[in-house]
Write an enzyme that holds these catalytic residues in place. Structure first.
Site, PDB file in Angstrom:
ATOM      1  N   ASP A   1      -0.204   4.955   1.249  1.00  0.00           N
ATOM      2  CA  ASP A   1      -0.469   5.842   2.380  1.00  0.00           C
ATOM      3  C   ASP A   1      -0.351   5.110   3.712  1.00  0.00           C
ATOM      4  O   ASP A   1      -1.013   4.093   3.934  1.00  0.00           O
ATOM      5  CB  ASP A   1      -1.861   6.452   2.260  1.00  0.00           C
TER       6      ASP A   1
ATOM      7  N   ASP B   1       0.875  -1.161   0.000  1.00  0.00           N
ATOM      8  CA  ASP B   1       0.000   0.000   0.000  1.00  0.00           C
ATOM      9  C   ASP B   1       0.922   1.224   0.000  1.00  0.00           C
ATOM     10  O   ASP B   1       2.120   1.105   0.274  1.00  0.00           O
ATOM     11  CB  ASP B   1      -0.864  -0.036   1.270  1.00  0.00           C
TER      12      ASP B   1
END
Length: 191
Positions: A31, A29
């Site tokens: 963020d 991922d």
């Protein structure tokens, strides 16, 4: 490459080399996993920063021949892609699935699988949201929840869990083969 990045990379290489079974693809991922912010709260004009161990881990995975990919539900894919470009990371990833979604990243992983051909059970995934971890785990991907970005500890945890999952799947495969692959001898040959 900074001194810290070089040290982290060297330590990450040692961690990777400690495992006999490795994933074919490691998916991250963005963020609060690779960087400590939400893209939608930033401007394309800014220079992004990473978590302290992120770059060294990415470089170590690449050095050891393990492909890396991105799965992000960012509503501002343009900012995320601009940041990856500013960090000179665009060519590092074999797949970049960055778009807003309500599917807890299952669509992202379907697309990554379609792009790369890598089976789900040979992938390792790092994310900061438990709902994504739960959904992607159900697809057969070894998934690790990171609390404060990816670091050497989470890399070791991820590779350990991947190894355990791999060993368990191999034992189950062997059980199945032992139980179901032996065809009864239906020939009429004399014994």
């Amino acid at each position: 490459m900074g001194e810290t990045t070089e040290k982290v990379k060297a330590e990450a290489v040692k961690i990777i080399e400690a495992f006999e079974v490795l994933p074919k693809l490691v998916v991250f991922d963005l963020d609060y996993t690779l960087w400590p912010f939400y893209c939608e709260c930033r401007s394309k004009r800014e220079m992004p920063s990473l978590y302290p161990h992120a770059k060294g881990i990415l470089l170590a995975l690449k050095e050891k021949g393990i492909d890396v990919a991105i799965a992000s539900r960012s509503p501002t894919a343009d900012i995320a892609k601009a940041f990856l470009n500013k960090l000179n990371f665009n060519s590092m990833f074999v797949a970049q699935e960055i778009y807003s979604s309500w599917t807890h990243k299952t669509d992202h992983f379907q697309r990554i699988h379609s792009t790369t051909g890598v089976p789900f059970h040979t992938m390792l995934f790092f994310d900061d949201e438990n709902r994504n971890i739960q959904a992607v785990s159900k697809m057969g991907v070894t998934s690790i929840l990171v609390g404060d970005g990816v670091n050497l500890g989470s890399l070791n945890q991820g590779l350990s869990q991947f190894s355990r999952n791999w060993n368990a799947s191999q034992k189950n495969k062997q059980k199945w083969l032992n139980n179901y692959s032996h065809k009864p001898d239906t020939s009429n040959h004399a014994q």
